[in-house]
Design a protein around this motif. Structure first.
Motif, PDB file in Angstrom:
ATOM      1  N   GLU A 298       0.827  -1.214   0.000  1.00 45.90           N
ATOM      2  CA  GLU A 298       0.000   0.000   0.000  1.00 45.90           C
ATOM      3  C   GLU A 298       0.859   1.261   0.000  1.00 45.90           C
ATOM      4  OE1 GLU A 298      -3.975  -1.900   2.127  1.00 45.90           O
ATOM      5  OE2 GLU A 298      -2.599  -0.704   3.334  1.00 45.90           O
ATOM      6  N   PHE A 301       2.070   1.883  -3.430  1.00 38.41           N
ATOM      7  CA  PHE A 301       0.987   2.315  -4.307  1.00 38.41           C
ATOM      8  C   PHE A 301       0.440   3.686  -3.882  1.00 38.41           C
ATOM      9  CE2 PHE A 301      -3.346   1.750  -6.244  1.00 38.41           C
ATOM     10  CZ  PHE A 301      -2.896   1.628  -7.551  1.00 38.41           C
ATOM     11  N   LEU A 303      -0.841   4.681  -1.019  1.00 30.51           N
ATOM     12  CA  LEU A 303      -1.980   4.715  -0.103  1.00 30.51           C
ATOM     13  C   LEU A 303      -1.547   4.984   1.342  1.00 30.51           C
ATOM     14  CD1 LEU A 303      -3.801   1.682  -1.667  1.00 30.51           C
ATOM     15  CD2 LEU A 303      -4.835   3.932  -1.428  1.00 30.51           C
ATOM     16  N   PRO A 323      -2.424   6.969  -5.256  1.00 33.15           N
ATOM     17  CA  PRO A 323      -2.496   5.927  -6.284  1.00 33.15           C
ATOM     18  C   PRO A 323      -2.336   6.508  -7.691  1.00 33.15           C
ATOM     19  CG  PRO A 323      -4.179   5.553  -4.646  1.00 33.15           C
ATOM     20  CD  PRO A 323      -3.547   6.878  -4.306  1.00 33.15           C
ATOM     21  N   THR A 324      -2.886   7.709  -7.894  1.00 31.43           N
ATOM     22  CA  THR A 324      -2.757   8.328  -9.218  1.00 31.43           C
ATOM     23  C   THR A 324      -1.286   8.488  -9.592  1.00 31.43           C
ATOM     24  OG1 THR A 324      -4.690   9.584  -8.519  1.00 31.43           O
ATOM     25  CG2 THR A 324      -3.697  10.196 -10.603  1.00 31.43           C
ATOM     26  N   ILE A 327       0.308   5.056 -10.287  1.00 36.42           N
ATOM     27  CA  ILE A 327      -0.060   4.559 -11.611  1.00 36.42           C
ATOM     28  C   ILE A 327       0.748   5.291 -12.679  1.00 36.42           C
ATOM     29  CG2 ILE A 327      -1.948   4.445 -13.300  1.00 36.42           C
ATOM     30  CD1 ILE A 327      -3.831   4.094 -10.818  1.00 36.42           C
ATOM     31  N   LEU A 333      -1.212  -2.246  -8.608  1.00 36.65           N
ATOM     32  CA  LEU A 333      -1.479  -3.088  -7.433  1.00 36.65           C
ATOM     33  C   LEU A 333      -2.767  -3.877  -7.655  1.00 36.65           C
ATOM     34  CD1 LEU A 333      -1.148  -3.979  -4.416  1.00 36.65           C
ATOM     35  CD2 LEU A 333      -2.399  -1.914  -3.799  1.00 36.65           C
ATOM     36  N   PRO A 335      -5.105  -5.640  -5.566  1.00 35.68           N
ATOM     37  CA  PRO A 335      -5.205  -5.623  -4.108  1.00 35.68           C
ATOM     38  C   PRO A 335      -5.708  -6.944  -3.535  1.00 35.68           C
ATOM     39  CG  PRO A 335      -6.991  -4.369  -5.073  1.00 35.68           C
ATOM     40  CD  PRO A 335      -6.159  -4.854  -6.211  1.00 35.68           C
ATOM     41  N   GLN A 341     -11.739  -3.842  -2.819  1.00 32.42           N
ATOM     42  CA  GLN A 341     -10.768  -2.872  -3.320  1.00 32.42           C
ATOM     43  C   GLN A 341     -10.512  -2.993  -4.811  1.00 32.42           C
ATOM     44  OE1 GLN A 341      -7.635  -4.330  -0.821  1.00 32.42           O
ATOM     45  NE2 GLN A 341      -8.085  -2.893   0.831  1.00 32.42           N
ATOM     46  N   PRO A 356      -8.699   2.411 -14.535  1.00 34.77           N
ATOM     47  CA  PRO A 356      -7.547   3.279 -14.229  1.00 34.77           C
ATOM     48  C   PRO A 356      -7.157   4.202 -15.379  1.00 34.77           C
ATOM     49  CG  PRO A 356      -7.066   0.968 -13.750  1.00 34.77           C
ATOM     50  CD  PRO A 356      -8.322   1.003 -14.549  1.00 34.77           C
ATOM     51  N   TRP A 410      -4.882  -4.243 -14.609  1.00 32.20           N
ATOM     52  CA  TRP A 410      -3.568  -3.664 -14.313  1.00 32.20           C
ATOM     53  C   TRP A 410      -2.531  -3.985 -15.375  1.00 32.20           C
ATOM     54  CZ3 TRP A 410      -3.723   0.404 -11.801  1.00 32.20           C
ATOM     55  CH2 TRP A 410      -4.687   0.590 -10.807  1.00 32.20           C
TER      56      TRP A 410
ATOM     57  N   ASN B 199     -18.284   1.708  -5.752  1.00 29.07           N
ATOM     58  CA  ASN B 199     -17.322   1.234  -4.757  1.00 29.07           C
ATOM     59  C   ASN B 199     -16.192   2.256  -4.663  1.00 29.07           C
ATOM     60  OD1 ASN B 199     -15.396  -0.008  -3.199  1.00 29.07           O
ATOM     61  ND2 ASN B 199     -15.564  -1.998  -4.187  1.00 29.07           N
ATOM     62  N   THR B 201     -13.832   2.701  -2.562  1.00 26.51           N
ATOM     63  CA  THR B 201     -12.500   2.176  -2.268  1.00 26.51           C
ATOM     64  C   THR B 201     -11.851   1.644  -3.534  1.00 26.51           C
ATOM     65  OG1 THR B 201     -13.376   1.519  -0.141  1.00 26.51           O
ATOM     66  CG2 THR B 201     -11.238   0.648  -0.738  1.00 26.51           C
ATOM     67  N   ALA B 202     -12.615   0.866  -4.299  1.00 28.52           N
ATOM     68  CA  ALA B 202     -12.057   0.319  -5.538  1.00 28.52           C
ATOM     69  C   ALA B 202     -11.711   1.447  -6.502  1.00 28.52           C
ATOM     70  CB  ALA B 202     -13.047  -0.652  -6.179  1.00 28.52           C
ATOM     71  N   THR B 204     -10.703   4.459  -5.651  1.00 25.86           N
ATOM     72  CA  THR B 204      -9.437   4.999  -5.160  1.00 25.86           C
ATOM     73  C   THR B 204      -8.271   4.096  -5.561  1.00 25.86           C
ATOM     74  OG1 THR B 204     -10.599   5.888  -3.258  1.00 25.86           O
ATOM     75  CG2 THR B 204      -8.213   5.772  -3.082  1.00 25.86           C
ATOM     76  N   PHE B 205      -8.465   2.798  -5.421  1.00 24.48           N
ATOM     77  CA  PHE B 205      -7.429   1.831  -5.792  1.00 24.48           C
ATOM     78  C   PHE B 205      -7.196   1.819  -7.305  1.00 24.48           C
ATOM     79  CE2 PHE B 205      -5.771  -0.981  -2.422  1.00 24.48           C
ATOM     80  CZ  PHE B 205      -6.430  -0.459  -1.333  1.00 24.48           C
ATOM     81  N   SER B 206      -8.064   2.464  -8.068  1.00 22.08           N
ATOM     82  CA  SER B 206      -7.846   2.553  -9.507  1.00 22.08           C
ATOM     83  C   SER B 206      -7.323   3.928  -9.892  1.00 22.08           C
ATOM     84  CB  SER B 206      -9.156   2.280 -10.256  1.00 22.08           C
ATOM     85  OG  SER B 206      -9.584   0.966 -10.014  1.00 22.08           O
ATOM     86  N   GLY B 207      -6.939   4.721  -8.903  1.00 17.15           N
ATOM     87  CA  GLY B 207      -6.349   6.016  -9.176  1.00 17.15           C
ATOM     88  C   GLY B 207      -7.362   7.115  -9.452  1.00 17.15           C
ATOM     89  N   ILE B 208      -8.639   6.842  -9.166  1.00 18.07           N
ATOM     90  CA  ILE B 208      -9.645   7.880  -9.382  1.00 18.07           C
ATOM     91  C   ILE B 208      -9.689   8.792  -8.167  1.00 18.07           C
ATOM     92  CG2 ILE B 208     -12.142   8.260  -9.532  1.00 18.07           C
ATOM     93  CD1 ILE B 208     -12.214   5.781 -11.332  1.00 18.07           C
ATOM     94  N   LYS B 209      -9.736  10.098  -8.411  1.00 16.30           N
ATOM     95  CA  LYS B 209      -9.769  11.044  -7.300  1.00 16.30           C
ATOM     96  C   LYS B 209     -11.211  11.169  -6.825  1.00 16.30           C
ATOM     97  CE  LYS B 209      -5.580  13.550  -8.228  1.00 16.30           C
ATOM     98  NZ  LYS B 209      -5.160  13.369  -9.624  1.00 16.30           N
TER      99      LYS B 209
END
Lengths: 502, 324
Positions: A298, A301, A303, A323-324, A327, A333, A335, A341, A356, A410, B199, B201-202, B204-209
């Motif tokens: 994390e 990445f 976080l 994360p941005t 990437i 990642l 997760p 996630q 992404p 990914w 989702n 959280t997902a 965020t984990f994909s780089g979305i603000k």
């Protein structure tokens, strides 16, 4: 000779297609601490669910004392004196200690009003036995995890407990807190209660248990006296020869260092972690849950913010704030928690996969949906994702196919470093080996891959090198040639450092 | 012709349930009173729904992003009062952008609290409902607002004008619906709104603000409210300072009727438009069959609760849920 408090006889539990438990028999004597050991997936959890009345055994019998019993449900198990202290605590944080302990059985006065005086008195009597530093009125949410666990134990003591089952009780305790827990276990033991102690930590097992029963692939491997055995012997029984422990044998030339981490720390989650991953290399991170592996991922990445140390990508020192940014710098990642996630379950396959890169896949102001479908098709074919079409909601796919969607998402970012956290958790065996093959294939194509896994066969199978972690620290790094199951288990159990830690 | 088995019919009902219910409703009321479906009546319903509809378009973004906006009613009062007041002070040409700027500031403030500070949107917008009401009363000194020269201003065009025989409010509603519908369905931003609501959280984990996405949704909502306020002010050229009171619930009702989930992640602009029309036609239909005005409050909510129930029942495949 005294009778056992709890005895299991030839317990078999089958699920469609799986024989989860296959002839498990052992007995717990009064005043005994009995360890139950086995690899992840060996059947410990299933056995506990049978014991707790959540599953019914397909064959076999359970005896409490001399009486054969049928555990129809969790309440019945408790009524029979079988009490569980779960790894994940199940307390109402907003209520007091007393209310939690007697939840559902609060003493009553007339008109159904709670008899607070009696409640307090009874609770404090139990707490006094446990010798804890809080009282009946304390709000549970204000207690430390260790003290919350004490509340669970106190709850167990309200019934006439014959056997108490501890499931990984020390997973989130400090060393000082462990000492208190072990004292309580010793007291329970002295009062004649039988204790089943489930743990991966050899050090603890050898410190506090009298006998050890071992499961492997759902089969009972035997019970040994702790005093008469060794860690190696137990490990041997746990691993056996049946599991596929083939090590990664493929060797190809490694490229430049893609990721270099030096002295990285994040508070107390992990400390002073250093490692590197080259292009074309899979580095496996093995350890117990809570060893700090996910937290490192994390951090890489974006976080979490590290408290010390440096991260270099292709030789360049970088700071990764989100994360941005990760990437953008070529870190991906996959997760640990696929549904929480990794995926938006209500979205379709294509949209999940391209999430992404939504800002890049555009035609003018609009999404370039044709390009999106093309990406989806490409990775559906490459990863053999089975779905009726891209319009299918991801929530409708099987676990294995969901995981492939996340991996495809990914890979389509063409990362420099691919981090995969628990790549096959909750996935059927067939998809597992496909994903293992895929990870090896990625390395062969020159990706730098970091794989975090709690399953030994998996790390052994996919890794060129294995980093063994124990409570936030790297204990040892193995090459795939030198690693042995024993040395790996010892490294992640904190053995060899017990003098330092204790 | 292909035959449908029961499962397919069930699936169609679940997906298009709201459209089918709408069609049935129209048929029943048309039989009860044929005037119901006349061009005049349809125009009148759409026109009177347009202000509510414009607000619902913005709230749709907020709801899909997984949040609520209960402040739109009092924010609409604010916009209406401000634009009427400024109309006489600086002229309509400047009054409109000034009012938009002020309303967008309110939206940005809410967006900041909910998006960046991650405060609960129910509490924030409920608080803002009251705070903006107070702001409006302070601004107007508790007085109602009127334009001095009601005959001579071109400002009346947004509420009363028509072009090509179609009332301007309808044109604004339809045009804005098309614009926002495309933005939601076809742009990267729209995709992010669904991801954040589905989702967070997902996402965020994909780089979305996530914060920025939620913030923008509240800005869109405020922009729609400002447009609605302009239409309202233009229609009456004078207004009480409580003109938008209670509209937040009607707006939410329309969005829910359209089938957007309050949990976020689902809904479309098209469905919201259907929801707005259903609400409009229910209220109109009840009047046409001769029921008293206040019956509509009860009937409207009975229908909404039924719709939500049937929607959930279709998803879980049975009418009643039971625990364990």
């Amino acid at each position: 000779m005294t009778d056992p408090v709890l005895r299991l006889e030839d317990i078999v539990k089958t699920f469609p297609g799986v024989r989860a438990l296959d002839g498990v028999s052992f007995a717990v004597m009064p005043g005994e601490v009995h360890a139950l050991m086995g690899e992840n997936g060996a059947g410990k959890s299933t056995l506990m669910k049978v014991l707790g009345g959540i599953h019914q055994p397909t064959e076999g019998a359970i005896f409490v004392g001399n009486e054969q019993v049928v555990m129809a449900g969790p309440l019945e198990a408790k009524a029979k004196g079988i009490v569980f202290i779960h790894q994940e605590l199940s307390l109402a944080e907003e209520l007091s200690v007393a209310e939690n302990i007697y939840l559902g059985e609060l003493p009553r006065k007339r008109f159904g009003m709670v008899d607070w005086a009696t409640l307090r008195e009874r609770t404090n009597a139990i707490l006094a036995k446990l010798n804890v530093g809080f009282d009946a009125a304390t709000r549970v949410g204000d207690l430390s995890i260790a003290n919350q666990q004490m509340v669970e134990i106190a709850r167990a003591l309200t019934v006439d407990a014959k056997a108490v089952i501890f499931d990984e009780p020390t997973a989130s305790l400090t060393d000082a807190e462990k000492v208190v827990l072990f004292d309580v276990i010793a007291d329970l033991k002295a009062s004649g209660v039988g204790i089943i102690y489930i743990s991966h930590r050899m050090e603890e097992i050898f410190k506090i248990t009298d006998r050890i029963s071992i499961l492997r692939d759902g089969q009972y491997q035997g019970t040994v006296n702790t005093a008469e055995t060794t860690e190696e012997a137990v490990t041997q029984m746990m691993i056996g020869r049946k599991l596929d422990l083939t090590r990664n044998a493929s060797h190809h030339d490694l490229g430049d260092v893609a990721l270099e981490v030096r002295g990285l720390s994040c508070g107390k989650l992990y400390e002073d972690v250093s490692f590197e991953i080259r292009r074309g290399e899979v580095v496996g991170f093995y350890g117990l849950v809570g060893a700090g592996r996910t937290e490192i991922a994390e951090t890489l990445f974006g976080l979490r913010t590290p408290s010390a140390g440096t991260i270099r990508l292709a030789g360049q020192e970088v700071r990764i704030g989100s994360p941005t940014e990760a990437i953008a710098r070529g870190i991906s990642l996959v997760p640990e928690d696929r549904k929480g996630q990794g995926l938006v379950l209500g979205m379709n396959c294509r949209d999940n996969m391209t999430l992404p890169q939504v800002d890049d896949l555009t035609a003018g102001p609009f999404m370039a949906e044709g390009a999106e479908v093309a990406i989806f098709d490409q990775y559906r074919d490459r990863l053999d994702i089975r779905t009726p079409g891209w319009k299918q909601k991801v929530g409708n796919l099987s676990g294995g196919n969901q995981q492939k969607i996340v991996i495809g998402k990914w890979l389509s970012m063409h990362p420099e470093v691919l981090i995969v956290d628990e790549p096959t958790r909750g996935i059927d065996v067939g998809s597992k080996s496909e994903i293992h093959k895929l990870l090896r294939g990625l390395a062969a194509q020159g990706y730098a891959v970091m794989v975090i896994s709690s399953e030994m066969p998996e790390v052994l199978h996919v890794s060129d090198r294995i980093v063994a972690m124990y409570s936030g620290r790297i204990m040892r790094t193995f090459t795939s040639d030198e690693v042995t199951e024993d040395s790996l288990i010892q490294a992640i159990s904190g053995l060899g450092t017990s003098s330092e830690v204790a | 012709m292909a035959t449908l088995d029961r499962r397919q019919i069930g699936s169609i009902l679940a997906k298009q349930g709201i459209l089918i219910a709408f069609a049935l409703f129209m048929i029943v009321f048309t039989i009860a009173n044929p005037k119901f479906i006349s061009i005049d009546n349809v125009f009148s319903v759409v026109r009177s729904s347009a202000i509510l509809g414009v607000m619902a378009l913005g709230v749709t973004f907020v709801v899909i992003s997984g949040n609520l906006d209960l402040s739109v009613g009092s924010m609409m009062s604010f916009s209406t009062i401000v634009v009427l007041d400024l109309h006489d002070k600086i002229g309509p040409l400047l009054a409109i952008p000034a009012m938009f700027a002020m309303t967008l500031c309110l939206g940005a403030f809410i967006g900041f609290l909910v998006g960046y500070l991650r405060l609960n949107s129910l509490i924030v917008t409920l608080g803002m409902l009251s705070a903006i009401h107070g702001l409006t009363l302070t601004y107007s000194g508790g007085q109602n607002m009127d334009i001095a020269d009601k005959e001579g201003t071109w400002f009346s065009v947004f509420g009363q004008g028509s072009a090509l025989g179609i009332p301007v409010p309808i044109l604004i509603f339809v045009g804005l619906a098309a614009l926002l519908g495309i933005a939601l369905a076809r742009t990267p931003f729209g995709r992010k709104v669904y991801a954040v609501g589905g989702n967070g959280t997902a996402a965020t984990f994909s780089g979305i603000k996530r914060a920025r996405t939620v913030f923008t949704c509240y800005l869109i909502s405020a922009g729609c409210v400002a447009t609605a306020g302009m239409m309202q002010a233009s229609r009456s050229l004078g207004s009480q300072n409580t003109v938008g009171q209670g509209l937040e619930l009607e707006v939410l009702a329309a969005v829910i009727l359209g089938g957007a989930s309050l949990l976020g992640g689902s809904g479309t602009i098209f469905k919201t438009v259907i929801g707005v029309l259903i609400l409009g036609f229910i209220q109109n239909g009840l009047l046409l069959v001769g029921l008293q005005f206040y019956v509509q409050f009860v009937v409207t909510w009975v229908i909404i609760i039924l719709a939500v129930w049937l929607d959930i029942a279709a998803k879980r495949g049975k009418l009643f849920s039971h625990i364990a």
